[in-house]
Scaffold this active site. Structure first.
Site, PDB file in Angstrom:
ATOM      1  N   CYS A   1      13.675  10.174   6.576  1.00  0.00           N
ATOM      2  CA  CYS A   1      13.722   9.604   7.925  1.00  0.00           C
ATOM      3  C   CYS A   1      15.110   9.788   8.525  1.00  0.00           C
ATOM      4  O   CYS A   1      15.254   9.954   9.723  1.00  0.00           O
ATOM      5  CB  CYS A   1      13.369   8.131   7.860  1.00  0.00           C
ATOM      6  SG  CYS A   1      14.323   7.242   6.640  1.00  0.00           S
TER       7      CYS A   1
ATOM      8  N   GLU B   1       9.844   0.553  10.341  1.00  0.00           N
ATOM      9  CA  GLU B   1      10.881   1.567  10.064  1.00  0.00           C
ATOM     10  C   GLU B   1      10.224   2.910  10.278  1.00  0.00           C
ATOM     11  O   GLU B   1       9.366   3.315   9.500  1.00  0.00           O
ATOM     12  CB  GLU B   1      11.358   1.450   8.607  1.00  0.00           C
ATOM     13  CG  GLU B   1      12.024   0.139   8.269  1.00  0.00           C
ATOM     14  CD  GLU B   1      13.307  -0.081   9.023  1.00  0.00           C
ATOM     15  OE1 GLU B   1      13.960   0.916   9.392  1.00  0.00           O
ATOM     16  OE2 GLU B   1      13.647  -1.246   9.277  1.00  0.00           O
TER      17      GLU B   1
ATOM     18  N   GLU C   1      10.273  15.391  15.130  1.00  0.00           N
ATOM     19  CA  GLU C   1      10.678  15.275  13.729  1.00  0.00           C
ATOM     20  C   GLU C   1       9.910  16.321  12.916  1.00  0.00           C
ATOM     21  O   GLU C   1       8.684  16.239  12.795  1.00  0.00           O
ATOM     22  CB  GLU C   1      10.334  13.864  13.249  1.00  0.00           C
ATOM     23  CG  GLU C   1      10.848  13.561  11.867  1.00  0.00           C
ATOM     24  CD  GLU C   1      10.493  12.159  11.405  1.00  0.00           C
ATOM     25  OE1 GLU C   1       9.380  11.687  11.701  1.00  0.00           O
ATOM     26  OE2 GLU C   1      11.328  11.539  10.740  1.00  0.00           O
TER      27      GLU C   1
ATOM     28  N   LYS D   1       0.852  -1.206   0.000  1.00  0.00           N
ATOM     29  CA  LYS D   1       0.000   0.000   0.000  1.00  0.00           C
ATOM     30  C   LYS D   1       0.881   1.246   0.000  1.00  0.00           C
ATOM     31  O   LYS D   1       1.477   1.596   1.018  1.00  0.00           O
ATOM     32  CB  LYS D   1      -0.915   0.036   1.219  1.00  0.00           C
ATOM     33  CG  LYS D   1      -1.995   1.112   1.064  1.00  0.00           C
ATOM     34  CD  LYS D   1      -2.645   1.529   2.357  1.00  0.00           C
ATOM     35  CE  LYS D   1      -1.838   2.512   3.134  1.00  0.00           C
ATOM     36  NZ  LYS D   1      -1.561   3.797   2.439  1.00  0.00           N
TER      37      LYS D   1
HETATM   38  P1  NAD Z   1       2.561   8.133   7.965  1.00  0.00           P
HETATM   39  O1  NAD Z   1       2.793   7.232   9.123  1.00  0.00           O
HETATM   40  O2  NAD Z   1       1.530   9.157   8.079  1.00  0.00           O
HETATM   41  O3  NAD Z   1       2.195   7.278   6.661  1.00  0.00           O
HETATM   42  C1  NAD Z   1       3.018   6.243   6.187  1.00  0.00           C
HETATM   43  C2  NAD Z   1       2.170   5.181   5.527  1.00  0.00           C
HETATM   44  O4  NAD Z   1       1.362   4.547   6.508  1.00  0.00           O
HETATM   45  C3  NAD Z   1       1.201   5.725   4.472  1.00  0.00           C
HETATM   46  O5  NAD Z   1       1.088   4.782   3.424  1.00  0.00           O
HETATM   47  C4  NAD Z   1      -0.102   5.826   5.246  1.00  0.00           C
HETATM   48  O6  NAD Z   1      -1.239   5.780   4.410  1.00  0.00           O
HETATM   49  C5  NAD Z   1       0.001   4.606   6.152  1.00  0.00           C
HETATM   50  N1  NAD Z   1      -0.748   4.656   7.417  1.00  0.00           N
HETATM   51  C6  NAD Z   1      -0.976   5.734   8.207  1.00  0.00           C
HETATM   52  N2  NAD Z   1      -1.688   5.362   9.296  1.00  0.00           N
HETATM   53  C7  NAD Z   1      -1.912   4.029   9.186  1.00  0.00           C
HETATM   54  C8  NAD Z   1      -2.602   3.062   9.989  1.00  0.00           C
HETATM   55  N3  NAD Z   1      -3.221   3.394  11.129  1.00  0.00           N
HETATM   56  N4  NAD Z   1      -2.626   1.767   9.587  1.00  0.00           N
HETATM   57  C9  NAD Z   1      -2.004   1.414   8.439  1.00  0.00           C
HETATM   58  N5  NAD Z   1      -1.359   2.280   7.626  1.00  0.00           N
HETATM   59  C10 NAD Z   1      -1.309   3.575   7.990  1.00  0.00           C
HETATM   60  O7  NAD Z   1       3.980   8.741   7.636  1.00  0.00           O
HETATM   61  P2  NAD Z   1       4.323   9.849   6.556  1.00  0.00           P
HETATM   62  O8  NAD Z   1       4.154  11.160   7.206  1.00  0.00           O
HETATM   63  O9  NAD Z   1       3.636   9.571   5.290  1.00  0.00           O
HETATM   64  O10 NAD Z   1       5.856   9.521   6.303  1.00  0.00           O
HETATM   65  C11 NAD Z   1       6.854  10.148   6.957  1.00  0.00           C
HETATM   66  C12 NAD Z   1       7.329   9.308   8.125  1.00  0.00           C
HETATM   67  O11 NAD Z   1       7.925   8.107   7.658  1.00  0.00           O
HETATM   68  C13 NAD Z   1       8.414  10.028   8.897  1.00  0.00           C
HETATM   69  O12 NAD Z   1       8.209   9.864  10.267  1.00  0.00           O
HETATM   70  C14 NAD Z   1       9.678   9.320   8.441  1.00  0.00           C
HETATM   71  O13 NAD Z   1      10.742   9.419   9.347  1.00  0.00           O
HETATM   72  C15 NAD Z   1       9.198   7.926   8.261  1.00  0.00           C
HETATM   73  N6  NAD Z   1      10.103   7.177   7.375  1.00  0.00           N
HETATM   74  C16 NAD Z   1      10.915   6.233   7.925  1.00  0.00           C
HETATM   75  C17 NAD Z   1      11.808   5.531   7.125  1.00  0.00           C
HETATM   76  C18 NAD Z   1      12.723   4.498   7.723  1.00  0.00           C
HETATM   77  O14 NAD Z   1      13.265   3.691   6.973  1.00  0.00           O
HETATM   78  N7  NAD Z   1      12.927   4.490   9.027  1.00  0.00           N
HETATM   79  C19 NAD Z   1      11.866   5.790   5.761  1.00  0.00           C
HETATM   80  C20 NAD Z   1      11.031   6.766   5.219  1.00  0.00           C
HETATM   81  C21 NAD Z   1      10.141   7.448   6.054  1.00  0.00           C
END
Ligand code: NAD
Length: 490
Positions: A287, A253, A384, A178
């Site tokens: 991230c 992650e 963050e 997804k």
């Molecule tokens: P987010 O958590 O809002 O969304 C990430 C994904 O999760 C999206 O596809 C979203 O639709 C889905 N999602 C959100 N809530 C959910 C739930 N309750 N159940 C299932 N899926 C759900 O994050 P974002 O703001 O889109 O992305 C940025 C974040 O991702 C930052 O915190 C960043 O640090 C992190 N990130 C981490 C890594 C890593 O490898 N550690 C890499 C890239 C991004």
């Protein structure tokens, strides 16, 4: 800037783009211009059911019997196809995310390398024997964990999809991935390329949809055996709750607030531009952004002025222009959020040395911003921001540098700048994070484990350790004696 093409994308289920049962189509615009980009289907519950069934059928069908060497060949073929389509994919990524085209090209190349790396890892999938003694023969098998739900964020859409898909396919699993609803385009193209190179229908399914509804439904789905999630710590914690009751395998992650630590003996000619790169790459929407720069107080003023001067010289603008070093943020709403943090920093007493005001116009641009005189307890140093905002924090000695570096709920990566090799290695051991770089801003390559300590998550991506997360070891015990076993002596 190129003229947008408003292509329509369905959901990628069972090897083809299909109409969504949900009936929902969403219009996407380019964040850098506000121009229309595409219309994409959004998956609802029925679509997720369909995708999970397709993945389960593919596992029970030919894919489950595909030899490891053939899986390796298919992963190389997919890597070749991504490479052959790199121009289209990187432009699509740039227009969908607003990121600089030079970065998008690099990320598409990294996607290729990840498929190649995991193609090579199939040779390591092997059981073992152990001499248990007596008439017993023991051996183990490594079986694919099954149907995997993979959820990825919007900041590196194709790279994250490649990070997730490549180990799962190498292990022989099938996937329902997804993407974020705002950035599904390159992942959908990846699905199409998977079919074109001969990966059987149902092995890869791509279902964009909202997180708290569609994503949560996917994570909880009884047909899903493993969940691999990349996103914010808040959502990761929700996902962990959902996966815990049915005891699904899970890896997370999550976010970061990573430090660059600059000692007085560092080569500032190197540390300054590298630390600028480490925060402003991808407009700070990474991230692993080094969003806290800890600097020895004896060189603090010199460092801040050199850093701010370098940051202020970055070329910000049209993400499709080859010379652009920083494109737009993902959306106007995200820009508001980033600016809110900067305002909060001002109120807390931080000094805005450069940037700090959103650019006007239709694009979601925000300038490279430097906050100096920051204390680590401030919100801007703890939360963050996920934008082009750095906090520069002074320290008195090595002990204090380590204390500040570890004074965070996160622990993803860290970078140390020093000419003293022993100090570099001391810091590598003292800092609680998944990766520590010494005199290099780089953090991730195919083959080295990437992931977090503390609230940055658990599990590792892009390495041999990742493959294990998609394999279930099974022990087999065989009685080889001439007489039957009779443990009760009856
Ligand atoms: P987010 O958590 O809002 O969304 C990430 C994904 O999760 C999206 O596809 C979203 O639709 C889905 N999602 C959100 N809530 C959910 C739930 N309750 N159940 C299932 N899926 C759900 O994050 P974002 O703001 O889109 O992305 C940025 C974040 O991702 C930052 O915190 C960043 O640090 C992190 N990130 C981490 C890594 C890593 O490898 N550690 C890499 C890239 C991004």
């Amino acid at each position: 800037m190129s003229v947008a093409t408003e292509r329509e994308y369905g959901l990628f289920i069972g090897g083809e783009l299909v109409e969504p049962a949900s009936g929902e189509m969403r219009a996407l615009t380019e964040p850098a211009t506000g121009a229309p980009l595409a219309r994409t289907a959004m998956a609802g519950k029925e679509d997720i059911d369909r995708a999970v069934t397709a993945a389960a059928d593919a596992l029970a069908g030919p894919w489950g019997k595909t030899p490891a060497t053939e899986r390796s060949r298919l992963l190389h073929a997919l890597a070749d196809a991504i490479h052959a389509n790199r121009k289209e994919l990187s432009e699509l990524e740039t227009r969908n995310v607003g990121k600089a085209i030079s970065h998008a090209k690099g990320e598409v190349a990294t996607a290729v390398e990840n498929f190649r790396f995991f193609a090579s890892t199939v040779a390591t999938i092997a059981g073992r024997s152990h001499p248990v003694g007596g008439s017993l023969l023991f051996y183990s098998l490594k079986e694919p964990v099954g149907v995997c739900a993979q959820i990825v964020p919007w900041n590196y859409p194709i790279m994250m999809a490649a990070w997730k898909l490549s180990p799962a396919l190498a292990a022989g699993c099938t996937v329902v991935l997804k993407p974020d609803p705002a950035t599904p385009l390159t992942a959908l193209r990846l699905g199409e390329l998977a079919t074109e190179v001969g990966i059987p229908p149902g092995v890869v399914n791509i279902v964009p949809g909202d997180g708290p509804t569609t994503g949560a439904y996917l994570v909880s789905h009884p047909g899903v055996d493993k969940v691999s999630f990349t996103g914010s710590t808040k959502s990761g914690s929700e996902v962990m709750k959902l996966a815990s009751e049915p005891v699904k395998r899970i890896s997370l992650e999550l976010g970061g607030k990573s430090p660059s630590i600059v000692f007085a003996d560092a080569n500032l000619d190197d540390a300054v531009p590298s630390s600028v790169y480490a925060i402003y790459y991808s407009a700070g929407q990474s991230c692993d952004a080094r969003s806290r720069v800890l600097v020895d107080e004896s060189v603090y003023d010199d460092f801040v002025s050199r850093f701010a001067e370098t940051a202020g010289r970055l070329t910000v603008g049209d993400p499709l222009a080859p010379e652009t070093q920083m494109g737009s943020l993902i959306s106007q709403a995200h820009r508001e959020k980033v600016h809110g943090f900067v305002e909060q920093g001002r109120e807390e007493g931080a000094e805005v040395v450069v940037g700090g005001e959103p650019a006007g116009g239709d694009g979601a641009f925000y300038p490279p911003t430097v906050l100096a005189k920051v204390e680590n307890r401030m919100v801007v140093a703890q939360e963050e921001i996920f934008g082009p905002v750095v906090t520069v924090i002074p320290f008195a000695d090595e002990k204090e540098a380590i204390r500040i570096a570890n004074d965070s709920k996160y622990g993803l990566v860290a970078t140390v700048w020093t000419r003293d090799p022993a100090r570099g290695h001391r810091l590598a051991r003292a800092i609680k994070s998944g990766t520590v770089g010494i005199n290099t801003p780089y953090t991730a390559f195919p083959g080295i484990p990437f992931g977090g300590y503390k609230q940055s998550g658990f599990g590792r991506e892009t390495a041999l350790e990742t493959l294990d997360m998609y394999l279930e070891p099974k022990g087999v015990l065989v009685h080889t004696g001439a007489k039957p076993v009779n443990p009760l002596g009856l």
